[in-house]
Design a protein around this motif. Structure first.
Motif, PDB file in Angstrom:
ATOM      1  N   PHE A 111     -19.187  16.024  50.600  1.00 20.39           N
ATOM      2  CA  PHE A 111     -18.298  14.884  50.330  1.00 20.39           C
ATOM      3  C   PHE A 111     -16.820  15.250  50.450  1.00 20.39           C
ATOM      4  CE2 PHE A 111     -16.069  15.165  46.264  1.00 20.39           C
ATOM      5  CZ  PHE A 111     -16.643  16.309  45.728  1.00 20.39           C
ATOM      6  N   ARG A 115     -14.341  13.110  52.594  1.00 18.92           N
ATOM      7  CA  ARG A 115     -13.270  12.381  51.898  1.00 18.92           C
ATOM      8  C   ARG A 115     -11.913  12.667  52.557  1.00 18.92           C
ATOM      9  NH1 ARG A 115     -12.768  10.861  45.755  1.00 18.92           N
ATOM     10  NH2 ARG A 115     -10.554  10.629  45.560  1.00 18.92           N
ATOM     11  N   PHE A 125      -9.359   5.840  48.100  1.00 13.14           N
ATOM     12  CA  PHE A 125     -10.472   6.095  47.173  1.00 13.14           C
ATOM     13  C   PHE A 125     -10.096   5.669  45.760  1.00 13.14           C
ATOM     14  CE2 PHE A 125     -13.848   8.440  49.375  1.00 13.14           C
ATOM     15  CZ  PHE A 125     -13.289   8.482  50.637  1.00 13.14           C
ATOM     16  N   ASP A 130     -18.737  11.742  44.601  1.00 21.48           N
ATOM     17  CA  ASP A 130     -19.166  12.078  45.959  1.00 21.48           C
ATOM     18  C   ASP A 130     -19.651  10.814  46.677  1.00 21.48           C
ATOM     19  OD1 ASP A 130     -21.232  11.951  44.082  1.00 21.48           O
ATOM     20  OD2 ASP A 130     -22.555  13.260  45.234  1.00 21.48           O
ATOM     21  N   GLU A 132     -18.585   7.732  46.847  1.00 17.10           N
ATOM     22  CA  GLU A 132     -17.679   6.750  47.453  1.00 17.10           C
ATOM     23  C   GLU A 132     -17.479   6.985  48.947  1.00 17.10           C
ATOM     24  OE1 GLU A 132     -13.959   6.111  45.356  1.00 17.10           O
ATOM     25  OE2 GLU A 132     -13.368   4.604  46.837  1.00 17.10           O
ATOM     26  N   VAL A 133     -17.659   8.232  49.417  1.00  9.14           N
ATOM     27  CA  VAL A 133     -17.506   8.463  50.867  1.00  9.14           C
ATOM     28  C   VAL A 133     -18.486   7.594  51.654  1.00  9.14           C
ATOM     29  CG1 VAL A 133     -16.598  10.822  50.651  1.00  9.14           C
ATOM     30  CG2 VAL A 133     -19.065  10.481  50.976  1.00  9.14           C
ATOM     31  N   HIS A 136     -17.151   4.096  52.429  1.00  9.64           N
ATOM     32  CA  HIS A 136     -16.111   4.090  53.473  1.00  9.64           C
ATOM     33  C   HIS A 136     -16.674   4.434  54.848  1.00  9.64           C
ATOM     34  CE1 HIS A 136     -12.933   3.409  50.532  1.00  9.64           C
ATOM     35  NE2 HIS A 136     -13.535   4.305  49.768  1.00  9.64           N
TER      36      HIS A 136
END
Ligand code: GLU
Length: 175
Positions: A111, A115, A125, A130, A132-133, A136
């Motif tokens: 991640f 990121r 962010f 980890d 949230e990647v 996106h």
């Protein structure tokens, strides 16, 4: 270990999601949340995300005041691995435009590099996770596919998942 639940049908999604999350409480967790699709005017829709630290009962109480009609959603109980237990780190996590929501079980081992790459392309962010990647990455693939005229969320998730290293389960929705 966390729990993931999804629902689409004719009933109120929030009730079904809370029921599903309650059934998985025995697995242990520190926070809980749901994303709900809400229909708007002229075929438009948006996602509402409601998250809370602590018991599913707390999330359930908060949802009692939620009056939108939604028949499609995803829910999650989180056992934090990356980022402390907090509302901002609770799942679902959303894309920059808020139109893609992700819940995730497990760990994205790469991640940090993903990121950095995504921040370099302008993504913002909002959590320390980890997870949230994934939101996106899916956003980038899905937007490109929409521009190409396909708009295939499943294909976008597959493309994003091909970038992930680790062992994980995912549920993803778009409005
Ligand atoms: N690694 C993710 C997080 O820390 C998911 C943890 C889980 O499986 O609940 O948010």
């Amino acid at each position: 270990m966390c729990g993931i639940v999804g629902f689409t049908g004719k009933d109120q999604a929030q009730k079904m999601l809370v029921e599903g999350l309650k059934r998985m409480e025995y697995r242990g967790y520190d926070s809980a949340g749901v994303a709900l699709e809400v229909a708007g005017a002229a075929g438009s829709a948006h996602l509402d995300v409601i998250r809370r630290v602590g018991k599913v009962a707390g999330l359930e109480s908060e949802l009692e005041g939620y009056k939108e009609l939604s028949t499609c959603g995803i829910g999650h109980t989180r056992w934090a691995t990356h980022g402390r237990p907090s509302t901002a780190n609770a799942h679902p996590h959303v894309s920059c435009d808020g139109r893609i929501a992700v819940v995730h079980n497990g760990i994205v081992e790469n991640f940090a590099e993903l990121r950095e790459e995504l921040v370099g392309r302008g993504h913002v962010f909002k959590s320390e996770t980890d997870t949230e990647v994934v939101a996106h990455l899916v956003e980038e693939s899905y937007h490109r596919m929409l521009a190409e005229g396909t708009g295939d969320l499943r294909a976008a998730v597959a493309e994003a998942a091909a970038r992930l290293v680790g062992a994980y389960g995912l549920a993803v929705m778009a409005d």
